[in-house]
Design a protein around this motif. Structure first.
Motif, PDB file in Angstrom:
ATOM      1  N   GLY A 199      -9.822 -10.649  54.027  1.00 17.91           N
ATOM      2  CA  GLY A 199     -10.457 -10.018  55.175  1.00 17.91           C
ATOM      3  C   GLY A 199     -11.734 -10.698  55.639  1.00 17.91           C
ATOM      4  N   TYR A 200     -12.381 -10.061  56.611  1.00 16.66           N
ATOM      5  CA  TYR A 200     -13.651 -10.568  57.132  1.00 16.66           C
ATOM      6  C   TYR A 200     -14.741 -10.433  56.065  1.00 16.66           C
ATOM      7  N   HIS A 201     -15.750 -11.279  56.160  1.00 18.84           N
ATOM      8  CA  HIS A 201     -16.828 -11.281  55.171  1.00 18.84           C
ATOM      9  C   HIS A 201     -17.896 -10.272  55.606  1.00 18.84           C
ATOM     10  N   LEU A 202     -17.662  -9.017  55.273  1.00 15.50           N
ATOM     11  CA  LEU A 202     -18.569  -7.958  55.727  1.00 15.50           C
ATOM     12  C   LEU A 202     -19.932  -8.022  55.051  1.00 15.50           C
ATOM     13  N   ASN A 203     -19.964  -8.505  53.803  1.00 16.84           N
ATOM     14  CA  ASN A 203     -21.277  -8.667  53.168  1.00 16.84           C
ATOM     15  C   ASN A 203     -22.176  -9.547  54.027  1.00 16.84           C
ATOM     16  N   GLY A 204     -21.616 -10.675  54.473  1.00 17.66           N
ATOM     17  CA  GLY A 204     -22.391 -11.609  55.286  1.00 17.66           C
ATOM     18  C   GLY A 204     -22.813 -11.023  56.612  1.00 17.66           C
ATOM     19  N   LEU A 205     -22.003 -10.104  57.149  1.00 15.53           N
ATOM     20  CA  LEU A 205     -22.331  -9.472  58.426  1.00 15.53           C
ATOM     21  C   LEU A 205     -23.477  -8.476  58.277  1.00 15.53           C
ATOM     22  N   PHE A 206     -23.403  -7.647  57.236  1.00 14.81           N
ATOM     23  CA  PHE A 206     -24.398  -6.583  57.100  1.00 14.81           C
ATOM     24  C   PHE A 206     -25.716  -7.060  56.501  1.00 14.81           C
ATOM     25  N   VAL A 207     -25.664  -8.050  55.593  1.00 15.65           N
ATOM     26  CA  VAL A 207     -26.919  -8.600  55.079  1.00 15.65           C
ATOM     27  C   VAL A 207     -27.611  -9.356  56.218  1.00 15.65           C
ATOM     28  N   GLY A 208     -28.836  -9.003  56.494  1.00 19.91           N
ATOM     29  CA  GLY A 208     -29.559  -9.618  57.602  1.00 19.91           C
ATOM     30  C   GLY A 208     -29.414  -8.884  58.919  1.00 19.91           C
ATOM     31  N   SER A 209     -28.707  -7.735  58.923  1.00 24.32           N
ATOM     32  CA  SER A 209     -28.498  -6.999  60.181  1.00 24.32           C
ATOM     33  C   SER A 209     -29.655  -6.078  60.531  1.00 24.32           C
ATOM     34  N   GLU A 210     -30.655  -5.992  59.654  1.00 24.93           N
ATOM     35  CA  GLU A 210     -31.925  -5.321  59.946  1.00 24.93           C
ATOM     36  C   GLU A 210     -31.772  -3.853  60.336  1.00 24.93           C
ATOM     37  N   GLY A 211     -30.799  -3.174  59.753  1.00 26.21           N
ATOM     38  CA  GLY A 211     -30.613  -1.759  60.029  1.00 26.21           C
ATOM     39  C   GLY A 211     -29.988  -1.452  61.367  1.00 26.21           C
ATOM     40  N   THR A 212     -29.483  -2.470  62.054  1.00 24.87           N
ATOM     41  CA  THR A 212     -28.912  -2.256  63.390  1.00 24.87           C
ATOM     42  C   THR A 212     -27.421  -1.927  63.345  1.00 24.87           C
ATOM     43  N   LEU A 213     -26.782  -2.121  62.184  1.00 29.44           N
ATOM     44  CA  LEU A 213     -25.341  -1.868  62.070  1.00 29.44           C
ATOM     45  C   LEU A 213     -25.018  -0.743  61.087  1.00 29.44           C
ATOM     46  N   GLY A 214     -25.970  -0.382  60.241  1.00 31.39           N
ATOM     47  CA  GLY A 214     -25.736   0.658  59.254  1.00 31.39           C
ATOM     48  C   GLY A 214     -26.905   0.755  58.304  1.00 31.39           C
ATOM     49  N   CYS A 215     -26.911   1.804  57.485  1.00 27.92           N
ATOM     50  CA  CYS A 215     -27.960   2.013  56.485  1.00 27.92           C
ATOM     51  C   CYS A 215     -27.376   1.803  55.092  1.00 27.92           C
ATOM     52  N   PHE A 216     -28.008   0.970  54.291  1.00 28.24           N
ATOM     53  CA  PHE A 216     -27.530   0.686  52.941  1.00 28.24           C
ATOM     54  C   PHE A 216     -27.904   1.835  52.005  1.00 28.24           C
ATOM     55  N   THR A 217     -26.944   2.307  51.232  1.00 29.41           N
ATOM     56  CA  THR A 217     -27.224   3.376  50.268  1.00 29.41           C
ATOM     57  C   THR A 217     -26.964   2.938  48.829  1.00 29.41           C
ATOM     58  N   GLU A 218     -26.361   1.775  48.658  1.00 29.88           N
ATOM     59  CA  GLU A 218     -26.170   1.214  47.315  1.00 29.88           C
ATOM     60  C   GLU A 218     -25.903  -0.278  47.456  1.00 29.88           C
ATOM     61  N   LEU A 219     -26.418  -1.064  46.495  1.00 30.84           N
ATOM     62  CA  LEU A 219     -26.209  -2.507  46.496  1.00 30.84           C
ATOM     63  C   LEU A 219     -25.725  -2.947  45.122  1.00 30.84           C
ATOM     64  N   THR A 220     -24.736  -3.826  45.089  1.00 30.85           N
ATOM     65  CA  THR A 220     -24.316  -4.495  43.862  1.00 30.85           C
ATOM     66  C   THR A 220     -24.769  -5.946  43.969  1.00 30.85           C
ATOM     67  N   LEU A 221     -25.623  -6.367  43.036  1.00 27.13           N
ATOM     68  CA  LEU A 221     -26.300  -7.649  43.149  1.00 27.13           C
ATOM     69  C   LEU A 221     -26.029  -8.542  41.945  1.00 27.13           C
ATOM     70  N   ARG A 222     -26.023  -9.812  42.199  1.00 27.51           N
ATOM     71  CA  ARG A 222     -25.875 -10.810  41.148  1.00 27.51           C
ATOM     72  C   ARG A 222     -27.216 -11.030  40.454  1.00 27.51           C
ATOM     73  N   VAL A 223     -27.191 -11.108  39.127  1.00 21.01           N
ATOM     74  CA  VAL A 223     -28.404 -11.396  38.366  1.00 21.01           C
ATOM     75  C   VAL A 223     -28.129 -12.576  37.435  1.00 21.01           C
TER      76      VAL A 223
END
Length: 463
Positions: A189-213
């Motif tokens: 599918g489409y790379h939605l992570n890439g779309l929403f990261v950097g969207s500055e709250g204009t496309l949705g509000c983040f309520t949970e993040l899974t991050l690489r450490v």
């Protein structure tokens, strides 16, 4: 007659506990600004959700009443991202600050958006892990994802977008979605992570993040190298990168900024163009890398290089760099800090910094130049008298000069701070018809234009 605000407060208190919905004037003022020089603007209401369901219910009420929604972390953004110029509801995520799960075997962590960078690293240390993105400010991870933050370590580990494996996002109609999964890679599918990261709250509000450490390196070495000119310092960085030396951080601090560092941090560093460097790896490998680096910087007229392996000395060095913005503020009482942010191909960096320094001097503005020069990103720190219209115009002219220089050479108007309102006017120049695609995506996901309106680009059917 009941006011619209009163009706909205009543509706919000029907889905959130009463104490989590406020119109207190002091709280409204706290949410009317960020760390930038941009003008403040009060929201009508501030809510403090604790769950994704409460965020969803808040947004559903906003959508029903056609009221704007602005997400808020700690307000450390630098381009007016969280300033609610269209008023409405500000969603403060400070109560959503739980570290949900550390999956140490997968090198992943699940967090709520209000978790701060230092809070996460304190917890990860127990597992021998750390989170790499280091923008300087102790920002929330939700805010860092919203602006695609980076900072000092991006030259080795990448930017925020590279660390996000999955997001839980509440869309403009209250729908809750996930943008990714736990897998290392996917062609689905489409790379939605890439779309929403950097969207500055204009496309949705983040309520949970899974991050690489990442695993904490076996050995860490820091260095401070001084050069006769900024050009020598930048050329040294290019040569270090070309040689394949695995550098973890490389920061440029120019001569005026080194003076501010010494005054504020009570250090006695040489007041010349300086590189702050850090290397991560095993002791034997780093020894070879450092020997090679010494030869390279010597070829670029390095006058002195000091190494630090002691944790306290390394911490002092990086605190001095991170506190530089506050050093300028402290040293220029009554003035406001303006931080510029452009990024260019490495081959164009030295010319861009030289151009910026000449422009700064020609306009007689107080400021210095610093940068994450390993990835072509640099900043000018300007101190401005907000009551002096001539100085404000000079600062705006300066920003325009360095942005246009970057764009004409294949760079970007913002390397890490984001667009907000401050860089909105450069979007068409940078993206061309690509901006029309962004506008269509916004229209599809937020047809009423309620999510952080008029950020990134000026909306056609709202103010």
């Amino acid at each position: 007659m009941i006011s619209t605000n009163e009706k909205l407060v009543t509706a919000l208190r029907s889905v959130l506990p009463e104490k989590q919905v406020t119109i207190n004037q002091t709280v409204l003022e706290q949410h009317s600004k960020d760390e930038s020089y941009h003008a403040s603007s009060l929201p009508d209401i501030v809510v403090f959700p604790t769950t994704a369901e409460e965020v969803s219910n808040t947004i559903k009420i906003a959508e029903q009443n056609k009221v704007p929604v602005v997400p808020f972390g700690v307000g450390s953004s630098l381009e007016g991202h969280v300033i609610p110029y269209d008023q409405g509801i500000t969603i403060d995520f400070s109560l959503m600050n739980k570290i949900i799960e550390v999956k140490e075997s997968d090198f992943l962590v699940r967090v709520q958006p209000g978790v701060t960078r230092s809070q996460l690293n304190k917890e990860l240390k127990k597992y021998g892990l750390f989170f790499t993105v280091d923008p300087g400010a102790d920002a929330t991870l939700g805010g860092m994802a919203a602006t695609n933050a980076s900072g000092t370590t991006s030259v080795k580990y990448g930017v925020m977008r590279d660390q996000v494996r999955d997001l839980e996002v509440v869309l403009a109609d209250g729908t809750v979605i996930h943008t990714g999964n736990l897998a290392e890679k996917s062609s689905s599918g489409y790379h939605l992570n890439g779309l929403f990261v950097g969207s500055e709250g204009t496309l949705g509000c983040f309520t949970e993040l899974t991050l690489r450490v990442y695993g904490i390196p076996e050995h860490i070495m820091a260095a401070r190298a001084t050069f006769p000119t900024v050009n020598d310092a930048v050329a040294a960085v290019v040569s270090i990168l070309q040689a394949g030396i695995p550098i973890a951080r490389v920061e440029l601090v120019d001569e005026p900024s080194m003076k501010q560092v010494n005054v504020y941090s009570e250090t006695a560093y040489k007041e010349q163009p300086t590189l702050f460097l850090e290397f991560h790896g095993n002791e034997a490998g780093l020894k070879q890398d450092v020997e090679f680096m010494n030869e390279i910087v010597a070829d670029h007229h390095c006058e002195k290089i000091d190494f630090e392996t002691d944790n306290a000395a390394r911490t002092q060095l990086w605190e001095a760099r991170h506190n530089l913005a506050y050093a300028y503020v402290h040293g220029n009482p009554g003035k406001k800090l303006m931080v510029t942010d452009v990024c260019l191909p490495i081959s164009e960096l030295a010319g861009a910094i030289e151009h910026a320094r000449e422009a700064l001097d020609s306009l007689s503005l107080t400021g210095g130049i610093v940068g994450h020069v390993g990835d072509g990103n640099f900043h000018a720190l300007l101190m401005i008298d907000m009551n002096d219209s001539d100085e404000l115009k000079k600062a705006d002219d300066f920003n325009e000069k360095i942005v246009m220089y970057a764009l004409e050479r294949g760079g970007t108007c913002t390397g890490e701070h984001g667009v907000g309102v401050g860089k909105r006017k450069y979007q068409e120049k940078e993206h061309g018809d690509g901006l029309l695609v962004m506008e269509k995506i916004k229209q599809a996901l937020d047809p009423d234009m309620l999510l952080n309106p008029n950020k990134i680009f000026k909306q056609k059917n709202r103010g």
